[in-house]
Design an enzyme around this catalytic site. Structure first.
Site, PDB file in Angstrom:
ATOM      1  N   HIS A   1     -26.953 -49.619 -18.331  1.00 18.27           N
ATOM      2  CA  HIS A   1     -27.255 -48.825 -17.138  1.00 18.27           C
ATOM      3  C   HIS A   1     -26.344 -47.611 -16.951  1.00 18.27           C
ATOM      4  CE1 HIS A   1     -23.924 -51.350 -15.990  1.00 18.27           C
ATOM      5  NE2 HIS A   1     -23.663 -50.456 -15.050  1.00 18.27           N
TER       6      HIS A   1
ATOM      7  N   HIS B   1     -24.981 -42.473 -14.722  1.00 13.18           N
ATOM      8  CA  HIS B   1     -25.317 -43.803 -14.210  1.00 13.18           C
ATOM      9  C   HIS B   1     -26.823 -43.854 -13.996  1.00 13.18           C
ATOM     10  CE1 HIS B   1     -25.021 -47.530 -11.962  1.00 13.18           C
ATOM     11  NE2 HIS B   1     -23.744 -47.587 -12.321  1.00 13.18           N
TER      12      HIS B   1
END
Length: 149
Positions: A57, A72
């Site tokens: 992620h 992110h």
């Protein structure tokens, strides 16, 4: 001067609009955020450098000037335990701007109840170290988000 490019296509919304107080308050660092196009695709490297941190992620690339850029992919997506993400590189790899790092699907992240908004943050930087920070508008993968002096 390091030019930081967008890791994905979408709409730039600025850090203040990120639905997470840690990012919206710039506690991780200054930068901006992209609300990605809702289709399967690849997040690409925002700079030339070395992958120093790599998770399904999120990833950090450090350029040859020592600037670390965090991408992110979504908010609270660590809770997905890597499901729906495919790593295309390894920690320690040298990468070039625009090189694919992670395959993912922002629509699937949204369907899982998470925000697909992607903060792009200058780690260990002060806000005045960034110039020409994009806060709104459409951006393509590889389009300039900000300059870091």
């Amino acid at each position: 001067m390091t030019t930081v490019s967008s890791p994905l296509a979408g709409r730039v919304i600025g850090l203040e609009a990120v639905p997470d107080p840690v990012f919206s308050g710039a506690m991780v660092g200054p930068g901006t955020a992209v609300d990605p196009v809702r289709e399967p695709g690849e997040a690409v490297s925002p700079v030339d450098g070395v992958i120093v941190s790599l998770h399904p992620h999120a990833f950090v690339v450090v350029d040859n000037e020592g600037h670390g850029v965090l991408t992110h992919l979504g908010i609270d997506t660590v809770q997905l335990n890597g499901e729906g993400f495919e790593l295309l590189v390894s920690k320690g790899d040298n990468v070039t701007r625009g090189q694919a790092i992670v395959k993912w699907n922002p629509a699937a992240v949204e369907e899982a109840g998470k925000s697909p908004v992607c903060p792009v943050v200058a780690l260990e930087a002060t806000a005045d170290a960034l110039k020409n920070v994009l806060e709104s508008g459409e951006v393509v993968a590889g389009g300039t988000l900000f300059d870091w002096k």
